[in-house]
Design an enzyme around this catalytic site. Structure first.
Site, PDB file in Angstrom:
ATOM      1  N   LYS A 110      -1.502   9.478   4.374  1.00 25.24           N
ATOM      2  CA  LYS A 110      -0.440   8.521   4.707  1.00 25.24           C
ATOM      3  C   LYS A 110       0.965   9.107   4.536  1.00 25.24           C
ATOM      4  O   LYS A 110       1.906   8.687   5.198  1.00 25.24           O
ATOM      5  CB  LYS A 110      -0.574   7.255   3.868  1.00 25.24           C
ATOM      6  CG  LYS A 110      -1.723   6.368   4.337  1.00 25.24           C
ATOM      7  CD  LYS A 110      -1.604   4.985   3.763  1.00 25.24           C
ATOM      8  CE  LYS A 110      -2.626   4.037   4.383  1.00 25.24           C
ATOM      9  NZ  LYS A 110      -4.013   4.331   3.946  1.00 25.24           N
ATOM     10  N   GLU A 132       5.531  -2.653   4.904  1.00 23.71           N
ATOM     11  CA  GLU A 132       4.577  -3.623   4.369  1.00 23.71           C
ATOM     12  C   GLU A 132       3.422  -2.834   3.788  1.00 23.71           C
ATOM     13  O   GLU A 132       3.215  -1.677   4.132  1.00 23.71           O
ATOM     14  CB  GLU A 132       4.078  -4.548   5.472  1.00 23.71           C
ATOM     15  CG  GLU A 132       2.890  -4.026   6.274  1.00 23.71           C
ATOM     16  CD  GLU A 132       3.197  -2.790   7.087  1.00 23.71           C
ATOM     17  OE1 GLU A 132       4.272  -2.768   7.708  1.00 23.71           O
ATOM     18  OE2 GLU A 132       2.389  -1.846   7.086  1.00 23.71           O
ATOM     19  N   SER A 398      -9.829  11.871   4.127  1.00 27.31           N
ATOM     20  CA  SER A 398      -8.479  11.314   4.301  1.00 27.31           C
ATOM     21  C   SER A 398      -7.728  11.130   2.990  1.00 27.31           C
ATOM     22  O   SER A 398      -6.501  11.131   2.979  1.00 27.31           O
ATOM     23  CB  SER A 398      -8.554   9.990   5.055  1.00 27.31           C
ATOM     24  OG  SER A 398      -9.459   9.100   4.426  1.00 27.31           O
TER      25      SER A 398
END
Ligand SMILES: *Cc1c(COP(=O)(O)O)cnc(C)c1O
Length: 425
Positions: A110, A132, A398
């Site tokens: 991310k 968010e 990930s």
């Protein structure tokens, strides 16, 4: 005559793949074939248009790219390695390689997107960033990136999620972000997205909305893909260097789809490379029991984009379930909907139990604690290996599983402890 007929009968999906490889998606309407677009209220159109112009300009700018590359190297720790997985390889009867996004700063892929968009926000003259978060991982990555880039950051988070993910709320605050509790709607991610958009539209020139996955209205799926594509570019070069060949299969987990599109993109033109996206199969195929959007969903509009959705017969968005918070989303990015529709990528579901078993196997065999999200990819890879022995498989890890310790303690360690107690004479 023969030839013309042949051209005319070229399957529609071959043409779509050719367009994709030629870089024609998203098109000028922000579409990926039938999917994507910009289904937002009138008030949000100018902000999206300004963002699209800015993104097209800066993502192609050499100076912006070199600043991004430098930060990715010095602060994120890129390139992340690929690790051969000798013990999984032996057990599965395949040659398994792991792309290690778990080793990126803040523990997952991310950060690639959060950093890139924070730098973009600064170039666009924004004075603050709005984001968010659901499980809190994107909030943490955004807070860290904004601190690094020097922009104040406000993160909207549902009250329910704040209670469930208290450690991440603390991390965001330590990193200097303002966390706003959302008490409206379902008090989870969907309500948080609504509040973040409301904030953005109230002052769209001086604030920047930092979206966390390859979803939403155009240009977000495009921006996020461009920023995550570094995963696949690195992995492709690393496979050629370390394995001496391309993989036969590339596998990634799919929530909104950002780590998967990032890993897949560099391999789309390699005809010999099969691709598998693994969604959250949860407890099973029933409505509300999973978050496997491409496997069980139907087309529809959510959060500004036409894509696949989990919805009932009346078009109501379904509640979803997954043991991994990061995959627990009823939609999926429009580019995945296209890739599924033309058959270039295959999508399957892995259940909660399969993911937990994969966490355990990866820990014990390779000394790597993967995120439960990433374990879905491992479960899919294991299944594929069973029917394709001896092949080379590249799995996208990930993120790391440290954030999942509460869930793992309850589901893997507690049953183990009680079984040991029962086994005592
Ligand atoms: C958020 C998250 C995901 C799911 O998001 P995508 O956009 O589908 O990549 C997967 N793995 C980890 C570790 C995450 O934190």
């Amino acid at each position: 005559m023969m030839q013309i007929e042949q051209i005319d009968t070229v399957p529609e999906h071959e043409r779509a793949l050719a367009d994709l490889l030629a870089g024609r998606y998203p098109d000028e309407r922000g579409r990926y074939g039938a999917f994507g677009g910009r289904y937002v209220p009138e008030t949000l159109i100018p902000a999206h248009e300004r963002l699209e112009r800015g993104a097209r300009r800066w993502l192609a700018d050499a100076e912006f790219q070199s600043e991004l590359d430098q930060q990715l190297r010095d602060w994120v720790g890129r390139p992340t390695p690929i690790s051969p997985a000798p013990h999984l390889s032996k057990r599965w009867g395949a040659q398994v390689w792991l792309k290690r996004e778990d080793l990126a700063h803040t523990g997952a892929h991310k950060i690639n997107n959060a950093l890139g968009q924070a730098l973009l926000a600064r170039r666009l003259g924004a004075r603050r960033v709005v984001a968010e978060t659901g499980a809190g991982q994107h909030g943490v990555a955004s807070a860290a990136a904004c601190a690094r880039v020097g922009l104040p950051c406000t993160v909207y988070m549902g009250e329910v999620d704040m209670a469930r993910q208290a450690p991440n709320v603390g991390r965001m605050k330590l990193l200097g972000a303002t966390v706003v509790a959302v008490a409206s709607g379902d008090r989870t991610l969907r309500a948080a997205i609504d509040e973040a958009l409301r904030d953005w539209v109230s002052d769209p020139t001086s604030s920047y909305y930092l979206l966390g996955s390859a979803v939403g209205a155009h240009p977000y799926p495009y921006i996020v893909r461009e920023l995550q594509a570094i995963i696949g570019r690195e992995a492709r070069a690393q496979m050629l260097e370390h394995a001496g060949a391309l993989p036969d299969l590339v596998v990634a987990c799919v929530g909104g789809g950002s780590n998967a599109i990032g890993l897949f993109h560099a391999f789309l033109g390699d005809r010999s490379v099969a691709m598998l996206g693994v969604e959250a199969g949860g407890r099973g195929a029933g409505l509300g029991d999973n978050a496997a959007t491409l496997v069980y969903g139907h087309p529809g509009v959510l959060h500004g984009s036409y894509s696949m959705l989990l919805q009932d017969r009346h078009g109501q968005i379904q509640e979803t379930h997954s043991i991994s918070a990061g995959l627990d989303y009823p939609g999926v990015g429009p580019e995945h909907a296209l890739l599924a529709s033309i058959g270039r990528v295959r999508y399957e579901a892995a259940s909660d139990d399969e993911a937990l078993a994969a966490v355990k196997e990866c820990c014990e065999c390779e000394g790597i604690l993967p995120a439960i999200e990433s374990a879905h990819a491992l479960a899919g890879a294991r299944r594929w290996a069973a029917s394709h022995p001896g092949t080379r498989i590249l799995v996208g890890v990930s993120g790391r599983g440290d954030k999942d310790m509460l869930t793992l303690t309850q589901s893997l360690l507690a049953p183990l402890a009680s079984a040991l107690k029962e086994a005592q004479p």
